[in-house]
Design an enzyme around this catalytic site. Sequence first.
Site, short mmCIF file in Angstrom:
data_model
loop_
_atom_site.label_atom_id
_atom_site.label_comp_id
_atom_site.label_asym_id
_atom_site.label_seq_id
_atom_site.Cartn_x
_atom_site.Cartn_y
_atom_site.Cartn_z
N GLY A 83 0.82 -1.33 -0.29
CA GLY A 83 0.23 -0.22 -0.36
C GLY A 83 0.78 1.31 -0.02
CB CYS B 123 5.49 -4.33 0.27
SG CYS B 123 5.72 -2.81 0.26
CE1 TYR B 124 0.85 0.80 5.36
CE2 TYR B 124 -0.65 -0.60 5.70
CZ TYR B 124 -0.32 0.10 5.86
OH TYR B 124 -0.84 1.01 7.47
CG HIS C 162 5.38 -5.85 -4.63
ND1 HIS C 162 4.49 -5.51 -4.32
CD2 HIS C 162 6.24 -4.84 -3.84
CE1 HIS C 162 3.82 -4.59 -3.54
NE2 HIS C 162 5.65 -4.08 -3.66
CD GLU D 223 2.47 -8.24 -5.53
OE1 GLU D 223 2.82 -9.01 -4.73
OE2 GLU D 223 1.97 -7.42 -4.96
N GLY E 41 -21.33 -9.00 -27.56
CA GLY E 41 -20.01 -8.73 -26.53
C GLY E 41 -19.98 -10.00 -25.63
CB VAL E 42 -16.96 -12.31 -24.95
CG1 VAL E 42 -15.97 -10.95 -23.85
CG2 VAL E 42 -16.50 -13.68 -23.87
CG ASP E 43 -17.54 -8.85 -20.42
OD1 ASP E 43 -16.32 -10.01 -20.67
OD2 ASP E 43 -17.88 -7.81 -19.98
CB THR F 40 -21.97 -13.54 -25.56
OG1 THR F 40 -22.69 -12.68 -26.11
CG2 THR F 40 -22.70 -14.64 -26.14
CE LYS G 196 -13.40 -9.14 -22.00
NZ LYS G 196 -14.88 -8.12 -21.80
CD GLU H 203 -14.38 3.92 -29.32
OE1 GLU H 203 -13.92 4.39 -30.62
OE2 GLU H 203 -14.41 2.74 -29.43
P1 XMP Z 1 -11.36 5.21 -24.26
O1 XMP Z 1 -11.69 6.68 -25.47
O2 XMP Z 1 -11.69 6.71 -23.51
O3 XMP Z 1 -11.41 4.17 -24.52
O4 XMP Z 1 -9.40 5.36 -24.77
C1 XMP Z 1 -10.96 3.31 -23.20
C2 XMP Z 1 -12.15 1.83 -24.25
O5 XMP Z 1 -13.11 2.31 -23.49
C3 XMP Z 1 -14.05 2.13 -24.91
N1 XMP Z 1 -15.42 3.44 -24.65
C4 XMP Z 1 -16.50 3.22 -24.10
N2 XMP Z 1 -17.00 2.38 -24.13
N3 XMP Z 1 -18.81 3.31 -23.61
C5 XMP Z 1 -18.44 2.21 -23.84
O6 XMP Z 1 -19.04 1.64 -23.47
C6 XMP Z 1 -19.02 4.64 -23.80
O7 XMP Z 1 -19.44 5.81 -23.71
C7 XMP Z 1 -17.05 4.36 -24.06
N4 XMP Z 1 -16.09 5.06 -24.62
C8 XMP Z 1 -14.56 4.33 -24.80
C9 XMP Z 1 -13.47 2.77 -25.72
O8 XMP Z 1 -14.25 1.69 -26.63
C10 XMP Z 1 -12.25 1.43 -25.53
O9 XMP Z 1 -11.78 0.04 -25.60
#
Ligand code: XMP
Length: 513
Positions: A50, A77-78, A164, A166, A221-223, A225, A369, A511
Amino acid sequence: TILVLDFGSQYSHLITRRLREFNVYAEMLPCTQKISELGWTPKGVILSGGPYSVYAEDAPHVDHAVFDLNVPILGICYGMQELAWINGKQVGRGEKREYGPATLNVLTKDDPLFQGVDNSRVWMSHGDKLHGLPTNFKVIATSDNSPYCGVVHETKPIYGIQFHPEVTHSTLGKVLLKNFAVNLCKTKQNWTMENFIDSEIQRIRDLVGPTAEVIGAVSGGVDSTVASKLMTEAIGDRFHAILVDNGVLRLDEAKNVKKTLVDGLGINLKVVDASEEFLSKLKGVTDPEQKRKIIGHTFIHVFEREAALIKPKDGQEIKFLLQGTLYPDVIESISFKGPSQTIKTHHNVGGLLDDMKLQLIEPLRELFKDEVRHLGELLGISHELVWRHPFPGPGIAIRVLGEVTKEQVAIARHADSIYIEEIRKHGLYDKISQAFACLLPVKTVGVQGDNRVYDQVIALRAIETTDFMTCDWFPFDHAFLKKVSSRIVNEVDGVARVVYDITSKPPATVEWE
Ligand code: XMP
């Protein structure tokens, strides 16, 4: 189960991660956790590192009841300094901060914790250090700069280590953690995704009961699903999955998700086409945060409307809402970030729950994940879906810069599908963390055939990252970029030019909006 008490180190969650890698289940809780309120008995306890100084007035301290559990304890560590502070207060500032590798020198041959790790490289990251031995402790390992690199209680299995184990920079750190968890704490190595499927299906059945019904949103997406497939295994058609087509999904996404989830996985899915509703609300809007807000609110509105249409067979209301929350989100909301604990609400839970009075089911909340991906593969979900790049909730709306119209979305979508198709064809998809095309509302001149054109620009983005907090751009070879650029300009109406984004994060974000 091993209890990991988090004192706020940036590495704390890795302790849990490493233990699970050799199939030992570990749970992380804030260091302020009262042992009497735990509700279960750990087989061993790890006190994490920490950023604080144990002697500071506002330093966090462990509940002393942890010592009455009479189980092995490992202070890292801490965590070690905390043990020393409790046993004689021999802790102070080091002459200088020690950060980086050191070589471990184990002084005893027969101690169970240090079996097989002598002379290995260990990773140091500390400012404070032990100035003397804690009362009733002895030294069992040293390093060049740390005369008390490893200590143990004279009669009890209570250990402190300065480094550490880990982090992967500690080359045999995992061996040491395994020695602790398996040899000293005698935990069973039965945390596997195979076992998880059975126990989680049973847990869901017990929780939902014989007649109640569950609703959940899927995104493709994966989660979502994996979570939906688990629900289906547990309660069949009493689980209702809903895909809201918001008009800014990827090309043919709603159709493809339907095919995969319904035909492939037997999930009871309804696709709701609300694209006109979303697009009409987005009309004239150019501000990225405004776009996000509109899409978020409209989603909740549409989802609630759909939920109200479902009439469970038992004549009652829908009682449960499925969420694909993962362990990192849980850690984020429970980890110890300062003298007062910060609780963060999950951004994707928000409004839905407030309005709908539904009880939450989160079958993935214990998983990282990569565990979710492994689980997905065991549940028969395709490699392609399991390893799909993430896609933001606001979708293509934040990849069409400026105003989002049907026409602009169509251009961005088409260019994106060509780009991803080529990435897959070239065997690059799994090497890239996320890739997509953006449409820039800038007109530029070009010449196609004998004609002058005056059309927009597509920007391609591809990044490599482990956590999306920082990233680097992917170094495509020139032939690949040439191919994609020529296909997009030739095949997508409305595009005159293609550019490749060579900005890392920071200073840019993933993005464009
Ligand atoms: P940025 O653009 O923040 O993106 O560097 C990091 C990751 O987050 C995703 N991202 C979003 N996902 N709603 C979401 O569910 C959002 O408004 C949003 N903005 C960014 C982006 O695709 C990347 O994986």
